[in-house]
Design an enzyme around this catalytic site. Structure first.
Site, mmCIF file in Angstrom:
data_model
loop_
_atom_site.group_PDB
_atom_site.id
_atom_site.type_symbol
_atom_site.label_atom_id
_atom_site.label_comp_id
_atom_site.label_asym_id
_atom_site.label_seq_id
_atom_site.Cartn_x
_atom_site.Cartn_y
_atom_site.Cartn_z
ATOM 1 N N SER A 262 0.929 -1.313 -0.129
ATOM 2 C CA SER A 262 -0.021 -0.072 -0.093
ATOM 3 C C SER A 262 0.807 1.208 0.138
ATOM 4 O O SER A 262 2.012 1.025 0.359
ATOM 5 C CB SER A 262 -0.693 -0.130 1.262
ATOM 6 O OG SER A 262 -1.510 1.380 1.476
ATOM 7 N N TYR B 120 -2.130 -1.512 10.299
ATOM 8 C CA TYR B 120 -2.156 -1.641 8.950
ATOM 9 C C TYR B 120 -0.643 -1.128 8.281
ATOM 10 O O TYR B 120 -0.179 -1.760 7.580
ATOM 11 C CB TYR B 120 -3.022 -0.858 8.263
ATOM 12 C CG TYR B 120 -3.530 -0.879 6.821
ATOM 13 C CD1 TYR B 120 -4.083 -1.920 6.337
ATOM 14 C CD2 TYR B 120 -2.918 0.055 6.100
ATOM 15 C CE1 TYR B 120 -4.328 -2.052 4.878
ATOM 16 C CE2 TYR B 120 -3.277 0.047 4.731
ATOM 17 C CZ TYR B 120 -4.074 -1.116 4.087
ATOM 18 O OH TYR B 120 -4.195 -1.193 2.938
HETATM 19 P P1 NAD Z 1 -11.514 -6.117 -0.290
HETATM 20 O O1 NAD Z 1 -12.287 -6.101 1.192
HETATM 21 O O2 NAD Z 1 -12.467 -5.656 -1.703
HETATM 22 O O3 NAD Z 1 -10.627 -7.335 -0.415
HETATM 23 C C1 NAD Z 1 -9.905 -7.995 0.504
HETATM 24 C C2 NAD Z 1 -10.011 -9.499 0.197
HETATM 25 O O4 NAD Z 1 -9.382 -10.067 1.492
HETATM 26 C C3 NAD Z 1 -11.454 -10.128 0.210
HETATM 27 O O5 NAD Z 1 -11.255 -10.937 -1.025
HETATM 28 C C4 NAD Z 1 -11.477 -10.906 1.587
HETATM 29 O O6 NAD Z 1 -12.690 -11.873 1.251
HETATM 30 C C5 NAD Z 1 -10.403 -11.110 1.745
HETATM 31 N N1 NAD Z 1 -9.923 -11.633 3.125
HETATM 32 C C6 NAD Z 1 -10.277 -10.847 4.020
HETATM 33 N N2 NAD Z 1 -9.779 -11.634 5.115
HETATM 34 C C7 NAD Z 1 -9.515 -12.775 4.735
HETATM 35 C C8 NAD Z 1 -9.058 -13.879 5.535
HETATM 36 N N3 NAD Z 1 -8.854 -14.214 6.877
HETATM 37 N N4 NAD Z 1 -8.786 -15.118 4.601
HETATM 38 C C9 NAD Z 1 -8.668 -15.166 3.344
HETATM 39 N N5 NAD Z 1 -8.968 -13.940 2.801
HETATM 40 C C10 NAD Z 1 -9.426 -12.761 3.587
HETATM 41 O O7 NAD Z 1 -10.525 -4.733 -0.289
HETATM 42 P P2 NAD Z 1 -9.255 -4.349 -1.285
HETATM 43 O O8 NAD Z 1 -9.303 -2.976 -1.264
HETATM 44 O O9 NAD Z 1 -9.696 -5.198 -2.554
HETATM 45 O O10 NAD Z 1 -8.029 -4.933 -0.606
HETATM 46 C C11 NAD Z 1 -7.112 -6.046 -1.198
HETATM 47 C C12 NAD Z 1 -5.786 -5.443 -0.797
HETATM 48 O O11 NAD Z 1 -5.232 -4.468 -1.283
HETATM 49 C C13 NAD Z 1 -5.460 -5.406 0.741
HETATM 50 O O12 NAD Z 1 -4.476 -6.055 1.111
HETATM 51 C C14 NAD Z 1 -5.532 -3.771 1.014
HETATM 52 O O13 NAD Z 1 -4.853 -3.702 2.181
HETATM 53 C C15 NAD Z 1 -4.744 -3.379 -0.160
HETATM 54 N N6 NAD Z 1 -4.997 -2.240 -0.850
HETATM 55 C C16 NAD Z 1 -6.241 -1.671 -0.938
HETATM 56 C C17 NAD Z 1 -6.339 -0.097 -1.069
HETATM 57 C C18 NAD Z 1 -7.610 0.330 -1.610
HETATM 58 O O14 NAD Z 1 -7.800 1.622 -1.625
HETATM 59 N N7 NAD Z 1 -8.847 -0.570 -1.833
HETATM 60 C C19 NAD Z 1 -5.092 0.554 -1.196
HETATM 61 C C20 NAD Z 1 -4.115 0.249 -0.666
HETATM 62 C C21 NAD Z 1 -3.916 -1.261 -0.602
#
Ligand code: NAD
Length: 257
Positions: free
Chosen positions: A139, A152
């Site tokens: 991130s 985080y």
């Molecule tokens: P999201 O909530 O749509 O996706 C998260 C995924 O992780 C989902 O598929 C969820 O089912 C899965 N998950 C959660 N807990 C779990 C567990 N215990 N076991 C297995 N799977 C699990 O969110 P996102 O925004 O797509 O985030 C995905 C990644 O990207 C994360 O690591 C997040 O930190 C990172 N990220 C997101 C953003 C953003 O703005 N959306 C920015 C930077 C980084």
């Protein structure tokens, strides 16, 4: 760019960035393994849809990334792992002195320790094949901090460090390991926050997005899951064979500030 014959495992891929990356890897020809901690019909349907759309093999395997044994079993059950995308992640926002210990433990387990377990099992498979790509989804918070996101930010800085160490331990073996550092990405999770934020600030959708949500993202535009997927595909390409142990920001200029 063809990833035909490669198998990609993407943790946390039944929504958002993980699903977007799985779709772009499948579009490039990779067989994909989707994952989350649920085991619903719709989870398996996502895999069926990818298989039908891109003509690849796609499976969904339930495994809880907060549990070390599940992380390891995911890779073992998949049977082969050429591309590993450590994407599963959760968030909790709270001052350090009030941060619930169980939330801290869950964030460190899912966002950081899971990648240690999956990498540990996948590496021998990649070494045997003489080829491998590990893409860790960090991130902008892997490079910089924000208040109230202690667990985080710690986990995301940790995964950047794990990526560098993995790169050093695999250098010259046909294997690379890098971290993608997204800024704000328009996932269903983020989309769901827009109506409440509109009410809170008494603003329209566009104003809330630009002035509140994307305040730290100079482009004032979200990154998309397709752009994240495209970055992952690039890291799996021959052009990226000497890119290892580094971070790629997809953050509209956030970390340039
Ligand atoms: P999201 O909530 O749509 O996706 C998260 C995924 O992780 C989902 O598929 C969820 O089912 C899965 N998950 C959660 N807990 C779990 C567990 N215990 N076991 C297995 N799977 C699990 O969110 P996102 O925004 O797509 O985030 C995905 C990644 O990207 C994360 O690591 C997040 O930190 C990172 N990220 C997101 C953003 C953003 O703005 N959306 C920015 C930077 C980084």
């Amino acid at each position: 760019m063809s990833l035909n014959g490669k198998t990609a495992i993407i943790t946390g891929s039944n929504s958002g960035i993980g699903l977007g990356i799985a779709r772009e890897l499948a579009r490039a020809g990779a067989d994909v393994v989707l994952n989350s901690f649920t085991d619903r019909d719709e989870d398996h349907a996502l895999a069926r849809d990818i298989a039908a759309e891109f003509g690849v093999t796609a499976r969904y395997i339930k495994a809880d990334m907060s549990k070390g044994d599940d992380c390891r079993a995911l890779i073992t059950q998949a049977g082969t792992c050429d591309i590993l995308v450590n994407n599963a992640g959760i968030q909790h926002v709270c001052p350090i002195d009030e941060f619930p210990t169980e939330k801290w433990d869950a964030i460190i387990a899912i966002n950081l320790t899971s990648a240690f377990h999956t990498t540990a099992i996948a590496l021998p498979m990649m070494r045997k094949a003489g080829w491998g790509r590990i893409v860790n989804i960090a991130s902008a918070h892997g490079l910089t901090a924000s208040p109230y996101k202690s667990a985080y930010v710690a986990a995301k800085h940790g995964i950047v460090g794990l990526s560098k160490t993995t790169a050093l331990e695999t250098a010259g073996q046909g294997i690379t390991c890098n971290a993608i550092c997204p800024g704000y990405v328009l996932t269903p999770l983020v989309e769901a926050q827009i109506p409440d934020t509109m009410k809170k600030y008494d603003m329209g959708r566009d104003e809330v997005i630009k002035k509140v949500m994307l305040e730290r993202q100079p482009s004032r535009e979200f990154a998309t899951v397709e752009q994240l997927g495209g970055t992952a595909v690039f890291l799996c390409s021959d052009a990226a064979a000497q890119i290892t142990g580094t971070t790629i920001s997809v953050d509209g200029g956030w970390t340039a500030l």
